[in-house]
Scaffold this motif. Structure first.
Motif, mmCIF file in Angstrom:
data_model
loop_
_atom_site.group_PDB
_atom_site.id
_atom_site.type_symbol
_atom_site.label_atom_id
_atom_site.label_comp_id
_atom_site.label_asym_id
_atom_site.label_seq_id
_atom_site.Cartn_x
_atom_site.Cartn_y
_atom_site.Cartn_z
ATOM 1 N N TYR A 19 0.834 -1.207 0.000
ATOM 2 C CA TYR A 19 0.000 0.000 0.000
ATOM 3 C C TYR A 19 0.866 1.255 0.000
ATOM 4 N N ALA A 20 1.875 1.264 0.856
ATOM 5 C CA ALA A 20 2.764 2.427 0.922
ATOM 6 C C ALA A 20 3.504 2.624 -0.395
ATOM 7 N N CYS A 52 -8.624 7.055 10.025
ATOM 8 C CA CYS A 52 -8.248 5.866 9.241
ATOM 9 C C CYS A 52 -7.067 6.236 8.351
ATOM 10 N N GLY A 53 -6.047 6.820 8.955
ATOM 11 C CA GLY A 53 -4.970 7.478 8.230
ATOM 12 C C GLY A 53 -3.969 6.582 7.539
ATOM 13 N N GLY A 54 -3.985 5.275 7.794
ATOM 14 C CA GLY A 54 -3.082 4.374 7.086
ATOM 15 C C GLY A 54 -1.628 4.742 7.249
ATOM 16 N N THR A 55 -0.920 4.842 6.129
ATOM 17 C CA THR A 55 0.515 5.136 6.162
ATOM 18 C C THR A 55 0.820 6.626 6.055
ATOM 19 N N GLY A 56 -0.213 7.480 6.009
ATOM 20 C CA GLY A 56 0.027 8.911 6.130
ATOM 21 C C GLY A 56 -0.113 9.739 4.871
ATOM 22 N N ALA A 57 -0.639 9.186 3.777
ATOM 23 C CA ALA A 57 -0.776 9.977 2.550
ATOM 24 C C ALA A 57 -1.676 11.185 2.762
ATOM 25 N N THR A 58 -2.763 11.002 3.479
ATOM 26 C CA THR A 58 -3.680 12.115 3.712
ATOM 27 C C THR A 58 -3.116 13.083 4.738
ATOM 28 N N ALA A 59 -2.445 12.571 5.753
ATOM 29 C CA ALA A 59 -1.801 13.457 6.730
ATOM 30 C C ALA A 59 -0.796 14.374 6.048
ATOM 31 N N GLU A 60 -0.074 13.850 5.091
ATOM 32 C CA GLU A 60 0.906 14.657 4.363
ATOM 33 C C GLU A 60 0.219 15.800 3.613
ATOM 34 N N ALA A 61 -0.940 15.513 2.994
ATOM 35 C CA ALA A 61 -1.681 16.552 2.286
ATOM 36 C C ALA A 61 -2.226 17.586 3.261
ATOM 37 N N ILE A 62 -2.679 17.150 4.420
ATOM 38 C CA ILE A 62 -3.187 18.076 5.431
ATOM 39 C C ILE A 62 -2.071 18.993 5.914
ATOM 40 N N ARG A 83 3.398 1.612 11.300
ATOM 41 C CA ARG A 83 4.854 1.392 11.341
ATOM 42 C C ARG A 83 5.502 1.918 10.057
ATOM 43 N N ILE A 84 4.883 1.627 8.931
ATOM 44 C CA ILE A 84 5.406 2.133 7.660
ATOM 45 C C ILE A 84 5.319 3.653 7.638
#
Length: 281
Positions: A19-20, A52-62, A83-84
């Protein structure tokens, strides 16, 4: 209850790594994340939740749109995904919380949050519980922005109807599986039934007390190569049923061989913007 098929497989290293890698190599999650973050109106935000942030793709956009002193909490119930994320997205403004979306209110600060953003995953939660938790933590005027895949929401963008050339990769997968493995596809009504239509979302938001601000059906344009990469992620591999991952990858390779890597594909998304009413109790 959350759909059972949505809860399995995410806390596995093979899925998290694949996914990452997909989010780094292909624009789909980055593009949809940027769209959601823009709709959240983050210019004055100080604390935002990536649900439900997963590996952080959306956090990075935020983080890219929020003020320099804003903080982001990425909440997800899959330790493998986080962890990833911790390895690939090191930002002092970002905190990682391992918990299900339904427990959001237990992990948000007492002062509340300015926005909650959820990319691609709200359908796999217990939305009545999650919407109530969002209502509890959002500041007055704060936005709750999320999207639902077109198949799950039972919506289709006009570009998806006009932009297709030949059968979809999912259709080819079912044909190959039937030919080589004796696969019997489920009835179309069962296979394509909406998991979270707009009517259900609207009813649940109203019941919770969140105000519906806007909805839009959007189109994500990509290629057959990107679609193949997405279907190579173990939790997304097709077809459903009693197949090993190796068998699914064999089916995918044979189906993909009948297409062109650069052939355009279009997916539809239902985007929803809700808001905490001013002067909430």
């Amino acid at each position: 209850m959350a759909p059972q098929d949505a809860l399995l497989g995410w806390d596995e290293d093979t899925t998290a790594e694949a996914y990452a890698a997909f989010t780094r190599a292909h624009p789909m999650y980055g593009s949809t994340s940027c769209d959601l973050a823009r709709r959240a109106h983050l210019a004055d935000s100080r604390l935002v939740v990536d649900l439900c942030g997963g590996t952080g793709a959306t956090a990075e956009a935020i983080l890219a749109l929020a003020p320099a002193d804003a903080r982001v909490i990425s909440l997800d119930n899959a330790p493998a995904m986080q962890r990833i994320g911790r390895r690939t997205l090191a930002d002092p403004r970002l905190s990682w919380v391992t918990a299900p979306a339904e427990e959001l209110a237990q992990h948000a600060p007492a002062g509340g949050v300015d926005a909650v953003v959820c990319n691609s995953a709200i359908w796999k939660t217990n939305i009545s519980v999650v919407f109530a938790a969002v209502r509890r933590v959002l500041q007055p005027g704060g936005r709750f922005v999320f999207n639902v895949g077109g198949g799950f929401a039972n919506v289709i963008h006009p570009d998806q109807q006009t932009g297709r050339i030949g059968p979809s990769l999912n259709t080819l997968i079912r044909q190959v599986a039937a030919r080589d493995y004796g696969y019997t596809p489920p009835p179309v009504a069962d296979r394509n039934g909406p998991k979270l239509p707009l009517e259900t979302i609207t009813e649940q938001l109203a019941a919770t007390g969140l105000a519906l601000v806007d909805t839009e059906v959007t189109a994500q344009h990509s290629t057959m190569a990107e679609k193949k990469a997405w279907l190579s992620i173990p939790v997304f591999a097709r077809p459903d049923g009693d197949f090993t991952h190796a068998q699914r990858m064999d089916i995918l390779a044979k189906a993909y061989a009948q297409t062109s890597p650069d052939a355009p594909t279009v997916t539809s998304w239902l985007v929803v913007v809700a808001e905490q009413p001013e002067g909430r109790p």
